[in-house]
Design a protein around this motif. Structure first.
Motif, PDB file in Angstrom:
ATOM      1  N   ALA A  64       0.854  -1.200   0.000  1.00  0.00           N
ATOM      2  CA  ALA A  64       0.000   0.000   0.000  1.00  0.00           C
ATOM      3  C   ALA A  64       0.882   1.239   0.000  1.00  0.00           C
ATOM      4  O   ALA A  64       1.759   1.379   0.853  1.00  0.00           O
ATOM      5  CB  ALA A  64      -0.897  -0.009   1.232  1.00  0.00           C
ATOM      6  N   SER A  65       0.672   2.108  -0.985  1.00  0.00           N
ATOM      7  CA  SER A  65       1.434   3.359  -1.046  1.00  0.00           C
ATOM      8  C   SER A  65       0.563   4.502  -0.525  1.00  0.00           C
ATOM      9  O   SER A  65      -0.649   4.362  -0.391  1.00  0.00           O
ATOM     10  CB  SER A  65       1.910   3.610  -2.478  1.00  0.00           C
ATOM     11  N   VAL A  66       1.213   5.634  -0.232  1.00  0.00           N
ATOM     12  CA  VAL A  66       0.522   6.738   0.459  1.00  0.00           C
ATOM     13  C   VAL A  66       0.691   8.040  -0.344  1.00  0.00           C
ATOM     14  O   VAL A  66       1.765   8.320  -0.878  1.00  0.00           O
ATOM     15  CB  VAL A  66       1.088   6.882   1.890  1.00  0.00           C
ATOM     16  N   ASN A  67      -0.365   8.810  -0.375  1.00  0.00           N
ATOM     17  CA  ASN A  67      -0.446  10.080  -1.120  1.00  0.00           C
ATOM     18  C   ASN A  67       0.373  11.196  -0.432  1.00  0.00           C
ATOM     19  O   ASN A  67       0.818  11.019   0.708  1.00  0.00           O
ATOM     20  CB  ASN A  67      -1.934  10.481  -1.163  1.00  0.00           C
ATOM     21  N   PRO A  68       0.515  12.352  -1.077  1.00  0.00           N
ATOM     22  CA  PRO A  68       1.269  13.459  -0.455  1.00  0.00           C
ATOM     23  C   PRO A  68       0.656  13.967   0.850  1.00  0.00           C
ATOM     24  O   PRO A  68      -0.538  13.806   1.106  1.00  0.00           O
ATOM     25  CB  PRO A  68       1.205  14.562  -1.522  1.00  0.00           C
ATOM     26  N   ILE A  69       1.525  14.622   1.629  1.00  0.00           N
ATOM     27  CA  ILE A  69       1.107  15.188   2.924  1.00  0.00           C
ATOM     28  C   ILE A  69       1.217  16.719   2.874  1.00  0.00           C
ATOM     29  O   ILE A  69       1.454  17.281   1.810  1.00  0.00           O
ATOM     30  CB  ILE A  69       1.965  14.617   4.067  1.00  0.00           C
ATOM     31  N   GLY A  70       1.099  17.350   4.046  1.00  0.00           N
ATOM     32  CA  GLY A  70       0.985  18.808   4.088  1.00  0.00           C
ATOM     33  C   GLY A  70       2.282  19.598   4.001  1.00  0.00           C
ATOM     34  O   GLY A  70       2.251  20.836   4.054  1.00  0.00           O
ATOM     35  N   TYR A  71       3.433  18.949   3.904  1.00  0.00           N
ATOM     36  CA  TYR A  71       4.700  19.682   3.765  1.00  0.00           C
ATOM     37  C   TYR A  71       5.772  18.716   3.269  1.00  0.00           C
ATOM     38  O   TYR A  71       5.530  17.500   3.213  1.00  0.00           O
ATOM     39  CB  TYR A  71       5.137  20.318   5.095  1.00  0.00           C
ATOM     40  N   ASP A  72       6.929  19.258   2.950  1.00  0.00           N
ATOM     41  CA  ASP A  72       8.067  18.425   2.560  1.00  0.00           C
ATOM     42  C   ASP A  72       8.560  17.737   3.828  1.00  0.00           C
ATOM     43  O   ASP A  72       9.046  18.401   4.750  1.00  0.00           O
ATOM     44  CB  ASP A  72       9.156  19.321   1.945  1.00  0.00           C
ATOM     45  N   ASP A  73       8.415  16.419   3.902  1.00  0.00           N
ATOM     46  CA  ASP A  73       8.680  15.733   5.179  1.00  0.00           C
ATOM     47  C   ASP A  73      10.156  15.741   5.565  1.00  0.00           C
ATOM     48  O   ASP A  73      10.479  15.487   6.719  1.00  0.00           O
ATOM     49  CB  ASP A  73       8.139  14.298   5.157  1.00  0.00           C
ATOM     50  N   GLU A  74      11.036  16.040   4.610  1.00  0.00           N
ATOM     51  CA  GLU A  74      12.462  16.088   4.965  1.00  0.00           C
ATOM     52  C   GLU A  74      12.926  17.513   5.219  1.00  0.00           C
ATOM     53  O   GLU A  74      13.882  17.739   5.946  1.00  0.00           O
ATOM     54  CB  GLU A  74      13.291  15.436   3.852  1.00  0.00           C
ATOM     55  N   GLU A  75      12.252  18.477   4.624  1.00  0.00           N
ATOM     56  CA  GLU A  75      12.619  19.894   4.799  1.00  0.00           C
ATOM     57  C   GLU A  75      11.341  20.733   4.931  1.00  0.00           C
ATOM     58  O   GLU A  75      10.974  21.462   3.995  1.00  0.00           O
ATOM     59  CB  GLU A  75      13.430  20.379   3.589  1.00  0.00           C
ATOM     60  N   PRO A  76      10.670  20.633   6.085  1.00  0.00           N
ATOM     61  CA  PRO A  76       9.359  21.287   6.225  1.00  0.00           C
ATOM     62  C   PRO A  76       9.360  22.796   5.954  1.00  0.00           C
ATOM     63  O   PRO A  76       8.377  23.336   5.456  1.00  0.00           O
ATOM     64  CB  PRO A  76       8.978  21.013   7.685  1.00  0.00           C
ATOM     65  N   GLU A  77      10.477  23.464   6.270  1.00  0.00           N
ATOM     66  CA  GLU A  77      10.482  24.924   6.118  1.00  0.00           C
ATOM     67  C   GLU A  77      10.865  25.369   4.706  1.00  0.00           C
ATOM     68  O   GLU A  77      10.864  26.547   4.398  1.00  0.00           O
ATOM     69  CB  GLU A  77      11.480  25.570   7.105  1.00  0.00           C
ATOM     70  N   LYS A  78      11.215  24.406   3.868  1.00  0.00           N
ATOM     71  CA  LYS A  78      11.715  24.738   2.534  1.00  0.00           C
ATOM     72  C   LYS A  78      10.713  25.580   1.742  1.00  0.00           C
ATOM     73  O   LYS A  78       9.528  25.319   1.784  1.00  0.00           O
ATOM     74  CB  LYS A  78      11.980  23.437   1.772  1.00  0.00           C
ATOM     75  N   CYS A  79      11.185  26.555   1.088  1.00  0.00           N
ATOM     76  CA  CYS A  79      10.442  27.401   0.126  1.00  0.00           C
ATOM     77  C   CYS A  79       9.702  28.564   0.783  1.00  0.00           C
ATOM     78  O   CYS A  79       9.470  29.577   0.153  1.00  0.00           O
ATOM     79  CB  CYS A  79       9.564  26.543  -0.772  1.00  0.00           C
TER      80      CYS A  79
END
Ligand code: F3S
Length: 395
Positions: free
Chosen positions: A77-92
């Protein structure tokens, strides 16, 4: 009456644990309400509705409760995107990632990991390396959430799935089965209406998305529409954006394209529907950008390796935002670095729609009808241009 196998009876009686019994019971209720005659084993599930921004505390509580009952996925089972970049949440700097949001999202991810799901965090699982390992052959039954992926799977991957809501895809993943109904039945996958494209419409992902929008407005048949277009006019970007539009503007889980979709060879007679040229031209005009944008956005659904390669030709990237999977990000490190040196912001595991934007008072040009559909409702000023036009503007 839904006919259950002996194994399904045992699951319902709790032989394989309370969570699996509960999950199968939910699938069975849906099957009964749709008057399906049986359940069908699935080979894979894709779980959507996992952003804390979308499901909030109620969704988190629901997933945690399943984990407490010992829930495990029975199939990959694969999972859809979440609310931020999970490795770099503050990015952008464009996304609103509060401490409370981070905490809620991390708990959702932990629960899904505990259940054994693959945290691919992408709406284009079919672009990831692990997807090949799932070994899904033509005709395989799957249960996918994420409307863009559903239409892509049925139309271009020869998989069979209904458009599941996030919770139902999760239940199917745990139960290892779904209801045998809709797109799972061969006879429901054969079109009875063909749509003809008017003359003088250049094929790119924006024009074909407008055509897909038109189809969602006029298609009344319960069978999938057939789109008459030469397979050579389509590239993967166009196919993916058509699929995303069918799911965003309407509720069409499959389109048949001769030379592309397996089921096309089984089509006999169809009614012909000529798409109204005026409609297409006026929508193209309405949705074209009205001014110089603050940002350009590519990657709804998540961008492919080929698109990253194409985009790497740009010279000015400081207004470009790209959303992709972690998998593509890692495998295309050379291109990612090149784009980042040019100023592009590349976000993994999220997108501008399932995240929370700090401000909606911005203007964006994108090649994605789906991004236009959702972001324009939130007050973002959106214009559509194809990826090739965007590349030209940024070069
Ligand atoms: Fe994917 Fe987000 Fe678009 S989840 S389909 S990039 S809305």
């Amino acid at each position: 009456m839904v006919q259950l196998t002996k194994e399904e009876e045992e699951i319902l009686n709790g032989k394989y644990g309370e969570a699996k019994a509960k999950a199968l019971e939910v699938i069975l209720r849906v099957a009964e309400s749709l008057e399906a005659t049986k359940l069908v084993k699935i080979k894979h599930a894709h779980i959507s509705g996992v952003s804390y921004g979308t499901i909030g505390e109620a969704g988190l509580a629901f997933i945690k409760e399943l984990v407490e009952l010992g829930a495990k996925v029975s199939v990959p089972a694969s999972v859809n995107p979440i609310g931020y970049d999970d490795e770099e949440p503050e990015k952008c700097g464009l996304l609103d990632v509060s401490r409370e949001f981070l905490k809620g999202q991390q708990e959702i991810l932990k629960a899904l990991r505990d259940m054994g799901a693959d945290l691919l965090l992408t709406c284009t699982p079919y672009y990831t390396k692990i997807f090949q390992e799932y070994n899904l052959s033509a005709g395989a039954h799957v249960a996918w959430g994420e409307s863009s992926a559903v239409a892509y799977a049925n139309s271009f991957l020869s998989l069979r799935t209904n458009r599941e809501g996030g919770p139902l895809a999760l239940m199917a993943a745990i139960a290892g089965r779904t209801y045998y109904y809709g797109m799972h039945l061969e006879e429901n996958r054969i079109p009875d209406v063909s749509y003809l494209i008017p003359n003088n419409i250049e094929a790119n992902e924006v024009t074909l998305s407008i055509i897909a929008e038109y189809i969602t407005k006029y298609h009344e048949s319960e069978f999938p529409p057939l789109l008459k277009i030469g397979a050579s006019s389509l590239n993967d970007t166009i196919k993916r954006e058509i699929a995303a539009t069918l799911g965003a503007s309407g509720n069409i889980p499959m389109i048949v394209i001769p030379g592309v979709t397996l089921e096309a060879i089984k089509v006999k007679e169809t009614r012909q529907h000529l798409i109204d040229q005026k409609y297409v031209l006026s929508r193209l005009e309405e949705l074209s950008p009205q001014r110089e944008p603050d940002y350009y956005f590519i990657g709804c659904p998540h961008a492919s390796e080929e698109e990253l390669e194409l985009l790497s030709k740009i010279t000015r990237g400081n207004r470009l935002i790209i959303t992709i999977s972690k998998d593509v990000y890692r495998r295309k490190q050379d291109v990612v670095k090149k784009l980042e040196r040019k100023g592009a912001k590349i976000l993994k595991s999220t997108c501008l729609i399932v995240s929370r934007l700090k401000s909606h008072d911005i203007s964006i040009v994108t090649n994605s009808y789906k991004a236009y559909f959702y972001l324009s409702k939130r007050g973002v000023e959106i214009g559509l241009k194809s990826i090739n036009e965007i590349i030209k503007e940024l070069s």
